[in-house]
Design a protein around this motif. Structure first.
Motif, mmCIF file in Angstrom:
data_model
loop_
_atom_site.group_PDB
_atom_site.id
_atom_site.type_symbol
_atom_site.label_atom_id
_atom_site.label_comp_id
_atom_site.label_asym_id
_atom_site.label_seq_id
_atom_site.Cartn_x
_atom_site.Cartn_y
_atom_site.Cartn_z
ATOM 1 N N LEU A 52 36.871 32.540 23.639
ATOM 2 C CA LEU A 52 36.544 33.953 23.789
ATOM 3 C C LEU A 52 35.192 34.127 24.474
ATOM 4 C CD1 LEU A 52 37.381 36.871 23.119
ATOM 5 C CD2 LEU A 52 36.101 36.638 20.969
ATOM 6 N N PRO A 53 35.175 34.689 25.689
ATOM 7 C CA PRO A 53 33.899 34.988 26.342
ATOM 8 C C PRO A 53 33.174 36.129 25.620
ATOM 9 C CG PRO A 53 35.692 34.881 27.941
ATOM 10 C CD PRO A 53 36.322 34.961 26.579
ATOM 11 N N SER A 54 31.873 36.128 25.725
ATOM 12 C CA SER A 54 31.084 37.171 25.071
ATOM 13 C C SER A 54 30.892 38.369 25.995
ATOM 14 C CB SER A 54 29.715 36.618 24.641
ATOM 15 O OG SER A 54 29.007 36.131 25.770
ATOM 16 N N LEU A 55 30.475 39.472 25.397
ATOM 17 C CA LEU A 55 30.132 40.694 26.115
ATOM 18 C C LEU A 55 28.725 41.079 25.706
ATOM 19 C CD1 LEU A 55 30.756 43.237 27.815
ATOM 20 C CD2 LEU A 55 31.756 44.251 25.749
ATOM 21 N N PHE A 56 27.847 41.246 26.689
ATOM 22 C CA PHE A 56 26.474 41.609 26.367
ATOM 23 C C PHE A 56 25.992 42.725 27.294
ATOM 24 C CE2 PHE A 56 26.122 38.293 29.584
ATOM 25 C CZ PHE A 56 25.096 38.738 30.418
ATOM 26 N N ALA A 57 24.948 43.392 26.848
ATOM 27 C CA ALA A 57 24.292 44.424 27.657
ATOM 28 C C ALA A 57 22.832 44.047 27.794
ATOM 29 C CB ALA A 57 24.434 45.794 27.001
ATOM 30 N N ALA A 58 22.278 44.219 28.981
ATOM 31 C CA ALA A 58 20.900 43.831 29.238
ATOM 32 C C ALA A 58 20.232 44.872 30.127
ATOM 33 C CB ALA A 58 20.841 42.447 29.883
#
Length: 241
Positions: A90-96
């Motif tokens: 499962l790839p991650s989801l991030f906000a930057a």
């Protein structure tokens, strides 16, 4: 567009998020997952198996228009990336946030030793948490998440509505990040806010998530930063020039 580093960067005017069911694991895969998580938690007691939004797909549906498919999971699912032969990764989801100074440089931070990526340089940000049941995960929610991460990691308070969607990045492991750009701030003010946050955290007996910040203008400036860099950092800086 794909960069030489293997990172894909997409200019996005619109981003649509679609929720999907979590991939099913067989009983054997679940056992492998739990064993791998237990081993990782013993090696790093700071690991927390809290709720997280994973990314299972990113597609273009037109010029500047992206569709991101996400699932509700917990952090333990990410350890499957390190398990040979695992069928679910499962790839991650991030906000930057790309936070510019008033001289055009961008702020980057180094992750503290207690974090899951000790010593790594990156834009302020973090993994996205799923919303409560019945509430949407949309671009507005990602903006709020990015603004909160920026404040928690650097002490820079910026209204979520002031963050502009800049790019969407996909790393070599498939993880997807939504990058926002904040309004420029004076150089001295950025350092003052970070120093105040660090002092406040230490006074409370806590170690800040970022142990250092720096201002960089181009990939050449990364050479002087000791430690690993998140995969999207160099190509993102190259495009920002």
């Amino acid at each position: 567009m794909t960069q030489p580093s293997g990172v894909d960067l997409f200019d996005a005017d619109r981003l649509r998020l679609v929720e999907a069911p979590l991939p099913l694991l067989s009983p054997e895969e679940r056992r492998v997952l739990d064993d791998a998580w237990d081993a990782a938690a013993r090696a790093n007691p700071a690991l927390f198996d809290g709720p997280v939004a994973g990314c299972t797909g990113l597609e273009q549906e037109g010029p500047g228009r992206l569709v991101l498919t996400w699932v509700r999971a917990t952090y333990r699912f990410y350890v499957l990336r390190r398990v040979p032969g695992a069928t679910v990764r499962l790839p991650s989801l991030f906000a930057a946030v790309a936070q510019p100074a008033d001289d055009g440089r961008l702020l980057v931070g180094r992750m503290a030793l207690w974090t899951t990526a000790p010593g790594r340089w990156q834009f302020p940000g973090g993994s996205v948490e799923p919303p409560p049941d019945g509430e949407p995960l949309d671009l507005a929610a990602l903006r709020r998440h990015a603004a909160r991460e920026l404040a928690e990691e650097t002490g820079i308070d910026t209204p979520a509505d002031d963050l502009a969607l800049r790019q969407v990045v996909r790393g070599v492991n498939g993880s997807v990040g939504v990058l926002f750009r904040a309004p420029p701030r004076p150089v001295s003010w950025l350092h003052e806010r970070f120093a105040a946050l660090t002092s406040s955290e230490h006074a409370l007996g806590r170690v800040p998530e970022l142990d250092r910040i720096a201002l960089v203008r181009s990939p050449a400036d990364l050479v002087g930063l000791v430690g690993p860099k998140v995969s999207y950092l160099e190509p993102a800086l190259r495009l920002a020039r």
